[in-house]
Design a protein around this motif. Sequence first.
Motif, PDB file in Angstrom:
ATOM      1  N   UNK A 148       1.051  -1.080   0.032  1.00  0.00           N
ATOM      2  CA  UNK A 148      -0.018  -0.003   0.098  1.00  0.00           C
ATOM      3  C   UNK A 148       1.005   1.168   0.017  1.00  0.00           C
ATOM      4  N   UNK A 149       0.440   2.434   0.439  1.00  0.00           N
ATOM      5  CA  UNK A 149       1.250   3.561   0.314  1.00  0.00           C
ATOM      6  C   UNK A 149       2.480   3.638   1.257  1.00  0.00           C
ATOM      7  N   UNK A 150       2.264   2.917   2.634  1.00  0.00           N
ATOM      8  CA  UNK A 150       3.034   2.913   3.307  1.00  0.00           C
ATOM      9  C   UNK A 150       4.408   1.901   2.794  1.00  0.00           C
ATOM     10  N   UNK A 190      -3.467  -9.029  -6.009  1.00  0.00           N
ATOM     11  CA  UNK A 190      -2.812  -9.344  -7.490  1.00  0.00           C
ATOM     12  C   UNK A 190      -2.305  -8.283  -7.930  1.00  0.00           C
ATOM     13  N   UNK A 191      -2.550  -7.047  -7.149  1.00  0.00           N
ATOM     14  CA  UNK A 191      -1.914  -5.628  -7.658  1.00  0.00           C
ATOM     15  C   UNK A 191      -1.791  -5.015  -6.404  1.00  0.00           C
ATOM     16  N   UNK A 192      -0.709  -3.992  -6.572  1.00  0.00           N
ATOM     17  CA  UNK A 192      -0.408  -3.128  -5.288  1.00  0.00           C
ATOM     18  C   UNK A 192      -1.464  -2.047  -5.143  1.00  0.00           C
ATOM     19  N   UNK A 193      -1.580  -1.364  -4.149  1.00  0.00           N
ATOM     20  CA  UNK A 193      -2.585  -0.391  -3.666  1.00  0.00           C
ATOM     21  C   UNK A 193      -3.875  -0.606  -3.841  1.00  0.00           C
ATOM     22  N   UNK A 194      -4.401  -1.678  -3.472  1.00  0.00           N
ATOM     23  CA  UNK A 194      -5.892  -1.870  -3.800  1.00  0.00           C
ATOM     24  C   UNK A 194      -6.610  -0.795  -3.072  1.00  0.00           C
ATOM     25  N   UNK A 195      -6.405  -0.376  -1.957  1.00  0.00           N
ATOM     26  CA  UNK A 195      -7.129   0.370  -1.082  1.00  0.00           C
ATOM     27  C   UNK A 195      -6.905   1.921  -1.580  1.00  0.00           C
ATOM     28  N   UNK A 196      -5.701   2.117  -1.698  1.00  0.00           N
ATOM     29  CA  UNK A 196      -5.299   3.373  -2.397  1.00  0.00           C
ATOM     30  C   UNK A 196      -6.127   3.806  -3.471  1.00  0.00           C
ATOM     31  N   UNK A 197      -6.176   2.700  -4.430  1.00  0.00           N
ATOM     32  CA  UNK A 197      -7.033   3.098  -5.768  1.00  0.00           C
ATOM     33  C   UNK A 197      -8.398   3.747  -5.482  1.00  0.00           C
ATOM     34  N   UNK A 237     -10.492   9.433  -6.116  1.00  0.00           N
ATOM     35  CA  UNK A 237      -9.834  10.695  -6.415  1.00  0.00           C
ATOM     36  C   UNK A 237      -8.627  10.893  -5.782  1.00  0.00           C
ATOM     37  N   UNK A 238      -8.414  10.256  -4.703  1.00  0.00           N
ATOM     38  CA  UNK A 238      -7.156  10.119  -4.003  1.00  0.00           C
ATOM     39  C   UNK A 238      -6.808  11.508  -3.343  1.00  0.00           C
ATOM     40  N   UNK A 239      -7.547  12.015  -2.136  1.00  0.00           N
ATOM     41  CA  UNK A 239      -6.965  13.131  -1.593  1.00  0.00           C
ATOM     42  C   UNK A 239      -5.953  12.954  -0.683  1.00  0.00           C
ATOM     43  N   UNK A 240      -4.793  13.135  -1.243  1.00  0.00           N
ATOM     44  CA  UNK A 240      -3.430  12.461  -0.788  1.00  0.00           C
ATOM     45  C   UNK A 240      -2.777  13.305   0.363  1.00  0.00           C
ATOM     46  N   UNK A 241      -3.023  14.425   0.574  1.00  0.00           N
ATOM     47  CA  UNK A 241      -2.222  15.136   1.935  1.00  0.00           C
ATOM     48  C   UNK A 241      -3.468  16.531   2.174  1.00  0.00           C
ATOM     49  N   UNK A 242      -2.921  17.302   2.897  1.00  0.00           N
ATOM     50  CA  UNK A 242      -3.576  18.497   3.185  1.00  0.00           C
ATOM     51  C   UNK A 242      -2.585  19.828   3.010  1.00  0.00           C
ATOM     52  N   UNK A 243      -3.083  21.016   2.798  1.00  0.00           N
ATOM     53  CA  UNK A 243      -2.192  22.046   2.469  1.00  0.00           C
ATOM     54  C   UNK A 243      -2.013  22.686   4.046  1.00  0.00           C
ATOM     55  N   UNK A 244      -1.059  23.455   3.959  1.00  0.00           N
ATOM     56  CA  UNK A 244      -0.620  24.325   5.339  1.00  0.00           C
ATOM     57  C   UNK A 244       0.821  23.932   6.100  1.00  0.00           C
ATOM     58  N   UNK A 249      -7.255  13.821 -10.698  1.00  0.00           N
ATOM     59  CA  UNK A 249      -8.290  13.291  -9.843  1.00  0.00           C
ATOM     60  C   UNK A 249      -8.596  11.889  -9.978  1.00  0.00           C
ATOM     61  N   UNK A 250      -7.393  11.161 -10.160  1.00  0.00           N
ATOM     62  CA  UNK A 250      -7.463   9.621 -10.166  1.00  0.00           C
ATOM     63  C   UNK A 250      -6.323   8.962  -9.396  1.00  0.00           C
ATOM     64  N   UNK A 251      -6.853   8.049  -8.642  1.00  0.00           N
ATOM     65  CA  UNK A 251      -5.922   7.557  -7.467  1.00  0.00           C
ATOM     66  C   UNK A 251      -5.077   6.778  -8.183  1.00  0.00           C
ATOM     67  N   UNK A 252      -5.526   5.923  -9.434  1.00  0.00           N
ATOM     68  CA  UNK A 252      -4.780   5.131 -10.060  1.00  0.00           C
ATOM     69  C   UNK A 252      -3.497   5.661 -10.579  1.00  0.00           C
ATOM     70  N   UNK A 253      -3.506   7.171 -10.967  1.00  0.00           N
ATOM     71  CA  UNK A 253      -2.297   7.777 -11.289  1.00  0.00           C
ATOM     72  C   UNK A 253      -1.153   7.961 -10.283  1.00  0.00           C
ATOM     73  N   UNK A 254      -1.659   7.997  -9.005  1.00  0.00           N
ATOM     74  CA  UNK A 254      -0.941   7.831  -7.809  1.00  0.00           C
ATOM     75  C   UNK A 254      -0.177   6.495  -7.786  1.00  0.00           C
ATOM     76  N   UNK A 255      -1.076   5.662  -7.709  1.00  0.00           N
ATOM     77  CA  UNK A 255      -0.449   4.223  -7.810  1.00  0.00           C
ATOM     78  C   UNK A 255       0.408   3.794  -8.643  1.00  0.00           C
ATOM     79  N   UNK A 256       0.349   4.325  -9.965  1.00  0.00           N
ATOM     80  CA  UNK A 256       1.172   4.133 -11.000  1.00  0.00           C
ATOM     81  C   UNK A 256       2.591   4.765 -10.828  1.00  0.00           C
ATOM     82  N   UNK A 257       2.675   6.140 -10.180  1.00  0.00           N
ATOM     83  CA  UNK A 257       4.001   6.552 -10.071  1.00  0.00           C
ATOM     84  C   UNK A 257       4.819   5.597  -8.746  1.00  0.00           C
ATOM     85  N   UNK A 258       4.061   5.343  -7.860  1.00  0.00           N
ATOM     86  CA  UNK A 258       4.730   4.492  -6.826  1.00  0.00           C
ATOM     87  C   UNK A 258       5.224   3.160  -7.377  1.00  0.00           C
TER      88      UNK A 258
END
Length: 412
Positions: A12-14, A36-43, A49-56, A108-117
């Motif tokens: 997963x992300x961690x 069978x693939x990484x990051x199932x919950x992240x997806x 849409x994957x709210x990846x973090x917060x600003x500030x 706004x695609x969580x899959x894009x975050x997974x693909x980078x990782x």
Amino acid sequence: MEQYDIAVIGAGPAGLFCAIHSIGPGIHVLLLEKNLQPGMKLRISGTGQCNITHDGDIRMFFPRYGAHGQFLRPALMSYTNQMLIRFFEERNLPMEITEGGKVFPVSHKAGDVCEVLIRECQHPGVDLRCGEPVHRVENTPLGFVLYTAGDTFSAKNLVIATGGASYPKTGSTGDGYRLAASLGHTITGIGPALTPLLIRNFPFADLAGMSFAGLPFSVWRENRKIFDGQGDILFTHTGLSGPGILDRSRDIRAGDEIQLSFAGPVQCDTFEREFQNIISRAPTRSIKTIIAGLGIPERLARQLPDLAGIPADSTGAHLTAAGRTILIGHLTACPLVVSSPGDLSVAMVTRGGVALGEVNVKTMESKLVPGLFFSGEVLDIDGDTGGFNLQAAFSTGFLAAQGISKRVGKRT
């Protein structure tokens, strides 16, 4: 038996982030994933849409993890939200800050975050194996031995990054708690967090979809106030949701009473005087009209008098003192009894996990078992909505990798 310097259980992300930041000359990393693939919950995070973090300022994150925010201080300071944003933008995945400070990939695609990782893990030093659930781990004098259904591996350092027990369909079934316990660690009480509440005999089911911004509320247990809260609240068909409820659901139990103040942040006695003055100025106005004039939605303004046993069309002049007291109680502290918080199948994250007192806050290494590390939701940490949980996963994954690097450096 295949041998590695580092074995990470859970992609997963961690786990992915830990593996990425463990890469180095001569370092061999094994990353095992039960799916069978990484990051199932992240997806599926953030409705896909994957709210990846917060600003500030990252220091403003600490209170967003309840009582355990201070444990995360070294991890969050070691790998901040701004560093996380840069990580993805430098890999051609731009981020955007939306209203309220949430950070999403522009796509706004969580899959894009997974693909980078995943792409970052496509490195000669990383052996990513999917469909390999770990059934058992042994701590031996020569390192850790990991047993899967079809193979056996050994590693000098082990990272448990299996996530929690929420959304079990994504593979988060609490495996990490079992493995950590088998190695001697204490697991604190597991339960749902960031979950909606089911309300006993919910009187507003027909108002599902109605929302309230910044609504004050309090939570009572056995006639004792547990805490005051304020936040955006949403009526559902079965109870309450919205960020204000989700963020505090970690502290709410079945049988608790939630008191909602539809009148806003006011004292009951002060509001009663104001309410009586309104009636005195317009005694022929209907109760529902008076309530709607307070900024309360019209459909709710009709229903609240009914709950108080008062005809909504009756006038203020006909309101008895006893009826006024009951009505004001529903306006300033409408009592709703929690049947249960939503279970782990609907909770966004898990409350509880590996006891934090048994983990080195500066390295994520076990205080009980040298060479054993933890990252992400398997730890007894859970954050508010808004990207705080993913930030914690990435930051603890990074810090675990740093801690392992120090061990490897000492060994060499």
